[in-house]
Design a protein around this motif. Structure first.
Motif, short mmCIF file in Angstrom:
data_model
loop_
_atom_site.label_atom_id
_atom_site.label_comp_id
_atom_site.label_asym_id
_atom_site.label_seq_id
_atom_site.Cartn_x
_atom_site.Cartn_y
_atom_site.Cartn_z
N MET A 216 3.82 5.93 -8.24
CA MET A 216 2.88 5.43 -7.24
C MET A 216 2.01 6.56 -6.69
O MET A 216 0.83 6.37 -6.41
N ARG B 54 -1.35 -1.53 -3.95
CA ARG B 54 -0.88 -1.39 -5.34
C ARG B 54 -1.64 -2.32 -6.28
O ARG B 54 -1.92 -1.96 -7.43
N TYR B 55 -1.98 -3.52 -5.82
CA TYR B 55 -2.71 -4.49 -6.63
C TYR B 55 -4.00 -4.86 -5.92
O TYR B 55 -4.07 -4.90 -4.70
N ASP C 19 6.83 0.22 -10.25
CA ASP C 19 6.55 0.16 -8.81
C ASP C 19 7.65 0.82 -7.98
O ASP C 19 7.41 1.23 -6.84
N GLN D 98 -2.05 6.69 -6.71
CA GLN D 98 -2.82 6.90 -5.48
C GLN D 98 -3.68 8.16 -5.56
O GLN D 98 -4.81 8.18 -5.06
N ASP E 65 -4.07 -5.01 -11.80
CA ASP E 65 -2.89 -4.20 -12.04
C ASP E 65 -3.15 -3.18 -13.14
O ASP E 65 -3.25 -3.55 -14.32
N SER F 107 0.83 -1.20 0.00
CA SER F 107 0.00 0.00 0.00
C SER F 107 0.86 1.24 0.00
O SER F 107 1.91 1.28 0.64
#
Length: 290
Positions: free
Chosen positions: A80, A99-100, A74, A84, A113, A3
């Protein structure tokens, strides 16, 4: 997945500054020269087609095309944060997300993804969503479209639709249909962003007025492609009028962003909607509508 919920929101300009200074040399190698044709076709295009982009804007054009060749990483904190920020602004949540996971499907990606849907647009596909949700003039429209995408019968995959629109805008840039507007405004990425928002506005109006469903998406995308290439100025004007008339984003009356405010700083057979990752993609982020 991990996360990144603690990551702060990122503005479009901050993200753009990151790409301006990042090493995109490998991405730039994948950019193809614009195909201008040969013989009579090339002569007709020279005499009657769109003008060429001015030399001082070529660098910004190449930056946009390089970002479109840059995959979601990533290990890049800015990537990222972009992801978010999109999640938080669309869901109106203060909390981040892993993330997934299935939550990305709820936003309109095809799977757990988001990166798998970016073939053909790369990080530019996420950057244009970021612009859409972080600009105060377009955020209400983005949220209205996202809400419509969750409709019981008129639902559609929001983020996948967005990536398809980015593909259309990229192709219009690559084929020089946007050169006149870019030359006039002395901007490239801002024009790309405004055209993206204008195309999404046109899709939203058609979808809502004509009670479209996902079965109609291919036809609508084809119409957007024609508008973006043949009538980009007209498309942009509808966005200026819409923003000035209806900041709430839900007025469907006659209605493009004013210069400088955007980033910148059934006729015929329906065409089936196709996910970006299912398309055969060429270099420079080009993908054909099927």
């Amino acid at each position: 997945g991990t996360s990144a919920g603690a990551a702060s929101l990122i503005s479009f300009n901050e993200a753009l500054q990151y790409f301006q200074t990042a090493d995109l040399s490998q991405c730039r190698k994948k950019i193809r020269a614009t195909a201008r044709g040969h013989g009579l076709a090339a002569l007709i295009r020279f005499l009657f087609g769109p003008p060429r982009l001015q030399p001082q804007l070529q660098g910004e054009r190449e930056l946009a095309l390089a970002i479109a060749q840059c995959g979601l990483d990533d290990n890049e904190r800015v990537h990222m944060r972009i992801l978010q920020t999109i999640y938080k602004k669309l869901t109106r949540s203060r909390l981040g997300c892993p993330r997934y996971g299935a939550h990305w499907e709820e936003l309109g990606f095809q799977g757990a993804d988001p990166g798998t849907d970016l073939r053909g647009t790369g990080m530019l596909g996420l950057m244009q969503i970021l612009f859409f949700v972080m600009d105060s003039q377009t955020l209400p429209l983005a949220q209205e479209i996202f809400q419509l995408s969750q409709h019981e019968t008129q639902n559609f995959p929001f983020c996948l639709m967005s990536v398809n629109i980015t593909r259309i805008v990229l192709q219009a840039l690559r084929e020089e249909w946007l050169s006149r507007e870019c030359n006039r405004r002395q901007q490239v990425i801002a024009v790309l962003n405004d055209l993206y928002a204008a195309a999404f506005l046109q899709l939203y109006r058609a979808w809502k007025r004509q009670h479209k469903t996902v079965a109609d998406s291919g036809f609508i995308l084809k119409e957007l492609e024609l508008s973006a290439k043949k009538k980009p100025k007209q498309l942009l004007k509808t966005l200026e009028a819409y923003v000035s008339r209806s900041p709430a984003g839900d007025d469907l009356g006659p209605a493009s962003l004013s210069p400088g405010s955007g980033g910148g700083h059934r006729a015929g057979e329906d065409i089936g909607f196709t996910g970006v990752c299912d398309l055969q993609v060429e270099l420079e982020g080009e993908a054909r509508l099927i």
